[in-house]
Design an enzyme around this catalytic site. Structure first.
Site, short mmCIF file in Angstrom:
data_model
loop_
_atom_site.label_atom_id
_atom_site.label_comp_id
_atom_site.label_asym_id
_atom_site.label_seq_id
_atom_site.Cartn_x
_atom_site.Cartn_y
_atom_site.Cartn_z
N SER A 172 0.85 -1.20 0.00
CA SER A 172 0.00 0.00 0.00
C SER A 172 0.88 1.25 0.00
CB SER A 172 -0.90 0.02 1.23
OG SER A 172 -0.20 0.58 2.33
N TYR A 198 1.27 3.12 2.33
CA TYR A 198 1.88 3.25 3.66
C TYR A 198 2.94 2.17 3.90
CZ TYR A 198 -2.12 6.25 4.41
OH TYR A 198 -3.05 7.24 4.30
N SER A 199 3.17 1.34 2.89
CA SER A 199 3.97 0.13 3.09
C SER A 199 5.43 0.39 3.47
CB SER A 199 3.92 -0.72 1.82
OG SER A 199 4.84 -1.79 1.91
N ASN A 200 5.83 -0.13 4.60
CA ASN A 200 7.25 -0.10 5.00
C ASN A 200 8.04 -1.12 4.18
OD1 ASN A 200 6.90 1.74 7.28
ND2 ASN A 200 5.74 0.06 8.19
N VAL A 255 7.65 -2.00 1.06
CA VAL A 255 7.96 -1.47 -0.26
C VAL A 255 9.15 -0.50 -0.17
CG1 VAL A 255 6.94 0.34 -1.70
CG2 VAL A 255 5.76 -1.84 -1.46
#
Ligand SMILES: *Cc1c(COP(=O)(O)O)cnc(C)c1O
Length: 331
Positions: free
Chosen positions: A74, A76-78, A80
């Site tokens: 997403s 907000y993905s850490n 990624v």
């Protein structure tokens, strides 16, 4: 059998061990012996639990001669953000497929994704993102590239090894301090962190430490299924005979607090409490919810007085600056 993990390909991204810190003031307030494993303190791109998985994932990718990483998550993905950083450190190209929930403006993790120069694509949901990753990999292969697709959250059998190794690291630190832990509590999402910890404990023959996953988005049943499957896949990868069932996995879904990536007043209260008692900064969508769960488990006597508890700070720091307007509302 734990040694088998260390025979697997691994690309070192950070200095280990991360600190294990006693929270003296919170221990006193809660009447337990509370430690925090600082997996938010790492030198790669603001750190977090995904880095441990990525060390083994990159080990696998480089062994296979891959030159470009592809993953999804997403806004907000850490995971990624850290995949992009790990790719750069290893000198690889990186494609990210971002899915809703979207965030406003270029802040937090999405800002860092851009800064790291990841090539960003978009999809409407996880299935569409998985399709897009497959198609992208095929296209890149046709051009002579060697792509490596990482599932969302780094939740692959290879990724599981990161926290299996961490289980040993945590126990070594505790035993050196003469502490016998009863509970390890952390935020659980894709399930790979919990799967690694459970697998690590099994391989070490430790059966008196309960690994408690606090779900941050889904019903406990779904998460338990995923965790058990990942434990068993990780075990098969190592050619060990560990086998668990979903009922063996402890996941609690009573602390979703508005769900992912919402930030409720209760979440901000926990962030303020921990910041003001310990100077410890929690993120609003993972670690603050897990800490809310931990405190509730002490209050309702699931965690007994005077027991030793390890809270894993799994990271997520950039999300503070992505959800800052929601946090501000309840300051
Ligand atoms: C991804 C993530 C988790 C959940 O870890 P999983 O291995 O996906 O279950 C917890 N906390 C933070 C900060 C994360 O980024």
């Amino acid at each position: 059998m734990i040694w088998k993990i260390f025979a697997q390909p691994r690309y070192r991204l950070i200095t280990l061990p991360t600190p294990l810190e006693k929270l003296r003031n919170l221990s006193k307030e809660l009447n337990i012996d509370l430690y925090v494993k600082r997996d938010d303190v790492m030198e790669l791109a603001l750190g977090g639990n995904k880095v441990r998985k990525l060390e083994f994932i990159l080990g696998d990718a480089l062994t296979k001669g891959c030159d470009v990483l592809i993953t999804r998550g997403s806004f907000y993905s850490n995971h990624v953000r850290l995949t992009a950083a790990a790719a750069r450190k290893a000198g690889l190209d990186v494609f990210l497929v971002l899915t809703p929930p979207k965030s406003h403006g270029l802040q937090g993790n999405v800002l860092l994704d851009e800064l790291l120069g990841a090539k960003i694509l978009h999809a409407e949901d996880r299935e569409e993102a998985d399709d897009l990753m497959r198609k992208l990999a095929e296209e890149l292969e046709k051009k002579g590239r060697r792509p490596y697709v990482i599932p969302g959250g780094g939740a692959s059998p290879v990724g599981v090894l990161g926290y299996a190794a961490a289980a040993l690291e945590i126990l070594q630190q505790l035993y050196a301090a003469n502490v016998k832990p009863k509970y390890i509590i952390h935020a659980t999402g894709s399930g790979a962190t919990q799967a690694g910890l459970v697998l690590g404990m099994k391989l070490l023959g430790v059966d008196d430490v309960e690994v408690v996953g606090i779900s941050i988005s889904e019903k406990a049943g779904e998460v338990k299924e995923r965790v058990a499957k990942l434990v068993n896949e990780g075990a098969r990868l190592l050619k060990t005979n560990v086998e668990v069932a979903p009922e063996d996995i402890v996941v609690l879904d009573s602390y979703l607090l508005g769900g992912y990536p919402e930030v409720t007043e209760d979440v901000v209260e926990v962030m303020k409490y921990v910041a003001r008692k310990e100077g410890l900064i929690l993120d609003p969508v993972y670690t603050a919810k897990a800490m809310y769960g931990l405190i509730d488990l002490v209050r309702n006597n699931y965690v007994k007085e005077n027991t030793a508890v390890v809270f894993i700070h799994t990271g997520g720091t950039p999300i503070l600056f992505q959800q800052n307007t929601l946090i501000e509302k309840y300051l």
